[in-house]
Design an enzyme around this catalytic site. Sequence first.
Site, PDB file in Angstrom:
ATOM      1  N   HIS A   1      -2.005  39.036  19.666  1.00  0.00           N
ATOM      2  CA  HIS A   1      -0.636  39.520  19.586  1.00  0.00           C
ATOM      3  C   HIS A   1      -0.320  40.476  20.736  1.00  0.00           C
ATOM      4  O   HIS A   1       0.792  40.991  20.841  1.00  0.00           O
ATOM      5  CB  HIS A   1      -0.447  40.221  18.232  1.00  0.00           C
ATOM      6  CG  HIS A   1       0.969  40.370  17.807  1.00  0.00           C
ATOM      7  ND1 HIS A   1       1.516  41.567  17.426  1.00  0.00           N
ATOM      8  CD2 HIS A   1       1.963  39.470  17.709  1.00  0.00           C
ATOM      9  CE1 HIS A   1       2.786  41.382  17.112  1.00  0.00           C
ATOM     10  NE2 HIS A   1       3.082  40.133  17.270  1.00  0.00           N
TER      11      HIS A   1
ATOM     12  N   LYS B   1       0.620  41.911  24.362  1.00  0.00           N
ATOM     13  CA  LYS B   1       1.579  41.464  25.373  1.00  0.00           C
ATOM     14  C   LYS B   1       1.530  42.452  26.528  1.00  0.00           C
ATOM     15  O   LYS B   1       2.079  43.548  26.436  1.00  0.00           O
ATOM     16  CB  LYS B   1       2.995  41.442  24.799  1.00  0.00           C
ATOM     17  CG  LYS B   1       3.122  40.684  23.479  1.00  0.00           C
ATOM     18  CD  LYS B   1       4.171  41.310  22.622  1.00  0.00           C
ATOM     19  CE  LYS B   1       3.975  41.108  21.146  1.00  0.00           C
ATOM     20  NZ  LYS B   1       3.850  39.767  20.662  1.00  0.00           N
TER      21      LYS B   1
ATOM     22  N   ASP C   1      -2.063  42.569  40.555  1.00  0.00           N
ATOM     23  CA  ASP C   1      -2.856  43.032  41.709  1.00  0.00           C
ATOM     24  C   ASP C   1      -3.849  44.139  41.342  1.00  0.00           C
ATOM     25  O   ASP C   1      -4.227  44.938  42.205  1.00  0.00           O
ATOM     26  CB  ASP C   1      -1.948  43.568  42.834  1.00  0.00           C
ATOM     27  CG  ASP C   1      -1.125  42.467  43.489  1.00  0.00           C
ATOM     28  OD1 ASP C   1      -1.426  41.280  43.258  1.00  0.00           O
ATOM     29  OD2 ASP C   1      -0.183  42.793  44.235  1.00  0.00           O
TER      30      ASP C   1
ATOM     31  N   HIS D   1      12.611  44.076  17.719  1.00  0.00           N
ATOM     32  CA  HIS D   1      11.195  43.714  17.738  1.00  0.00           C
ATOM     33  C   HIS D   1      10.377  44.849  18.338  1.00  0.00           C
ATOM     34  O   HIS D   1       9.167  44.743  18.500  1.00  0.00           O
ATOM     35  CB  HIS D   1      11.100  42.434  18.589  1.00  0.00           C
ATOM     36  CG  HIS D   1       9.803  41.723  18.583  1.00  0.00           C
ATOM     37  ND1 HIS D   1       9.081  41.527  19.727  1.00  0.00           N
ATOM     38  CD2 HIS D   1       9.109  41.125  17.607  1.00  0.00           C
ATOM     39  CE1 HIS D   1       7.991  40.829  19.448  1.00  0.00           C
ATOM     40  NE2 HIS D   1       7.980  40.580  18.174  1.00  0.00           N
TER      41      HIS D   1
HETATM   42  C1  LIG Z   1       5.599  40.950  12.524  1.00  0.00           C
HETATM   43  O1  LIG Z   1       6.518  41.137  11.491  1.00  0.00           O
HETATM   44  C2  LIG Z   1       7.538  40.171  11.428  1.00  0.00           C
HETATM   45  C3  LIG Z   1       8.545  40.594  10.443  1.00  0.00           C
HETATM   46  O2  LIG Z   1       8.084  40.520   9.150  1.00  0.00           O
HETATM   47  C4  LIG Z   1       6.952  38.827  11.125  1.00  0.00           C
HETATM   48  O3  LIG Z   1       7.970  37.831  11.097  1.00  0.00           O
HETATM   49  C5  LIG Z   1       5.978  38.486  12.188  1.00  0.00           C
HETATM   50  O4  LIG Z   1       5.330  37.282  11.887  1.00  0.00           O
HETATM   51  C6  LIG Z   1       4.960  39.593  12.419  1.00  0.00           C
HETATM   52  N1  LIG Z   1       4.232  39.300  13.618  1.00  0.00           N
HETATM   53  C7  LIG Z   1       3.200  38.480  13.652  1.00  0.00           C
HETATM   54  C8  LIG Z   1       2.578  38.250  14.942  1.00  0.00           C
HETATM   55  O5  LIG Z   1       2.746  37.965  12.655  1.00  0.00           O
HETATM   56  C1  LIG Z   2      12.503  35.635  19.993  1.00  0.00           C
HETATM   57  C2  LIG Z   2      11.353  36.336  19.395  1.00  0.00           C
HETATM   58  O1  LIG Z   2      10.570  36.984  20.059  1.00  0.00           O
HETATM   59  N1  LIG Z   2      11.279  36.231  18.123  1.00  0.00           N
HETATM   60  C3  LIG Z   2      10.216  36.786  17.424  1.00  0.00           C
HETATM   61  C4  LIG Z   2      10.662  37.941  16.640  1.00  0.00           C
HETATM   62  O2  LIG Z   2       9.556  38.517  16.080  1.00  0.00           O
HETATM   63  C5  LIG Z   2       8.845  37.685  15.214  1.00  0.00           C
HETATM   64  C6  LIG Z   2       7.689  38.476  14.793  1.00  0.00           C
HETATM   65  O3  LIG Z   2       6.887  38.878  15.867  1.00  0.00           O
HETATM   66  C7  LIG Z   2       8.400  36.414  15.873  1.00  0.00           C
HETATM   67  O4  LIG Z   2       7.853  35.535  14.910  1.00  0.00           O
HETATM   68  C8  LIG Z   2       9.583  35.768  16.535  1.00  0.00           C
HETATM   69  O5  LIG Z   2       9.182  34.650  17.268  1.00  0.00           O
END
Ligand SMILES: *[C@@H]1O[C@H](CO)[C@@H](O)[C@H](O)[C@H]1NC(C)=O
Ligand SMILES: CC(=O)N[C@H]1CO[C@H](CO)[C@@H](O)[C@@H]1O
Length: 488
Positions: free
Chosen positions: A195, A197, A202, A409
């Site tokens: 997860h 990012k 360089d 986010h």
């Molecule tokens: C983080 O939380 C969101 C909101 O509940 C969820 O949709 C998402 O899947 C989560 N991120 C990951 C990588 O699972």
């Molecule tokens: C567009 C985008 O990044 N959407 C994301 C929003 O956050 C949720 C949780 O991390 C993701 O599942 C989506 O893809």
Amino acid sequence: MNAKAGPPELQVLGTLAVLWLGAVTLAYVLWQVRLPPTCGQLHPEEGPTGSRGHSSSLAWEPLGGEAGQQPQDSCRLVLVESIPQDLPSAAGSPSAQPLAQAWLQLLDAAQESIHVASFYWSLTGPDIGVNDSSSQPGEALLQKLAQLLDKNISLAVATSSPSLTKNSTDLRVLVARGAQVRFVPMRKLTGGVLHSKFWVVDGRHIYLGSANMDWRALTQVKELGAIIYNCSHLALDLEKIFQTYWVLGAPRAVLPRTWPQNFSTHINRFQPLRGRFDGVPTTAYFSASPPSLCPHGRTRDLEALLAVMGGAREFIYASVMEYFPTTRFSHPPRYWPVLDTALRTAAFNRGVRVRLLVSCWPHTDPSMFPELRSLQAFSNPVAGVSVDVKVFIVPVGNHSNIPFSRVNHSKFMVTEKAAYIGTSNWSEDYFSSTSGVGLVVSQRAPGTRPAGPTVQEQLRRLFERDWDSRYAVGLDGQAQGQDCAWQG
Ligand SMILES: *[C@@H]1O[C@H](CO)[C@@H](O)[C@H](O)[C@H]1NC(C)=O
Ligand SMILES: CC(=O)N[C@H]1CO[C@H](CO)[C@@H](O)[C@@H]1O
Ligand SMILES: *[C@@H]1O[C@H](CO)[C@@H](O)[C@H](O)[C@H]1NC(C)=O
Ligand SMILES: *[C@@H]1O[C@H](CO)[C@@H](O)[C@H](O)[C@H]1NC(C)=O
Ligand SMILES: *[C@@H]1O[C@H](CO)[C@@H](O)[C@H](O)[C@H]1NC(C)=O
Ligand SMILES: *[C@@H]1O[C@H](CO)[C@@H](O)[C@H](O)[C@H]1NC(C)=O
Ligand SMILES: *[C@@H]1O[C@H](CO)[C@@H](O)[C@H](O)[C@H]1NC(C)=O
Ligand SMILES: *[C@@H]1O[C@H](CO)[C@@H](O)[C@H](O)[C@H]1NC(C)=O
């Protein structure tokens, strides 16, 4: 894991306070004292291999001492953000540099290599079957990466496997131009996902933040991150985290019981990198999760969050996508009050003003609301306990054609002392099995010369902008926990 206010913590706070005064001798003595372990024991004698990466001398350099600093290390930190389209902020309100612009600028600086740690890729509209003009900045980014490959700049991508976006052609396009891609089977290795990012450019510039490699992150989702230019010490440290993913993405890789010495770090919560960023005395370090991906010396992400919360004396403002004092993905679910307790403790014991801004969108699990109300109910201003919770709703407006967007986010926290920028949702799984990274930065306003606001001050202003906006609503307002659809 619940050790927040115990004596070791105080000892460390003391250490930090002393360091702020630049009393290196005393700090050195404290350093010799056994500090609590981070992910593993610190081994002060063992230097990381590699030439420019040696950090411990810089880590203990007195503030203000320019001696020993590499001339190319004049670190410069820029906060970056994405604001979803058609979400106007009040005129004149603070803002960070737009992410789409900042990413292209960072790529313009690239001369040799770009390393990207990513969850998934989806930079074009067709990747998800959407035809919308707001996918253009993502498509421009993909094109830019392809152009850099054509100019012999190398691109290495570590990404989560199995991939979320089976239809995306982005990585195939880049591989055809010479990019190296490794899929890291996190589910098999740790039961989570990759997860994290971040980018390392360089071996000297970095980006870290909440944005996925997704066009929606540039135009439809609220994101926050930081770019640090010209900072090889930090970049080489983040590169070590990238390398953990890279080796785990090799065929038949297994999780090492102990990471080889060259993955270990001297830059952590106890010995942050100390230097001047644009002339401003700064400390910084990275944290990582899960613990199995923390080589010797690496501070765990959860520990970093707790340390930042524990250090606050005035306020803790946090913006997170979701907040659960439980597990999310394990069955049966477990109660996990670690962060919740830390927030309540700060509010109750130290009179710290706590504000939590949580995202709310149609996919929000309604079971989050009892937890949020419970935290809000702890507030008792008469007794000096101040805890407030709001949810942030991005109006869908006329963007309903774009799935999984229109949401906040970002994941960050700010106190009067430090800024934390991370990638994890706030529930147990993100710290125990999902890989994430955090950046903890703290700046001290130099008394003498005029300088811009410190990073924690900049981040506080961004938080307050969002908190005071019409999109942030209290729990007794319209967000009754049902659907989080904007009715304004
Ligand atoms: C983080 O939380 C969101 C909101 O509940 C969820 O949709 C998402 O899947 C989560 N991120 C990951 C990588 O699972
Ligand atoms: C567009 C985008 O990044 N959407 C994301 C929003 O956050 C949720 C949780 O991390 C993701 O599942 C989506 O893809
Ligand atoms: C990085 O440092 C070089 C000089 O070493 C300078 O020319 C360049 O502008 C700096 N880059 C940024 C983004 O500050
Ligand atoms: C992926 O492609 C298939 C076949 O073209 C299509 O049916 C499906 O809806 C696509 N998925 C997404 C998320 O766009
Ligand atoms: C996308 O939409 C535009 C106008 O909204 C249209 O001109 C174009 O043909 C569409 N493209 C595709 C591939 O459907
Ligand atoms: C890129 O590298 C290859 C092999 O190293 C070389 O043949 C080619 O000329 C280089 N291209 C450019 C544009 O530098
Ligand atoms: C450590 O060394 C191994 C073997 O040479 C290499 O594969 C790995 O990438 C190195 N790790 C780091 C962080 O440089
Ligand atoms: C969508 O809404 C925004 C403002 O709410 C407006 O400026 C824009 O023109 C609309 N776009 C379309 C295609 O209707």
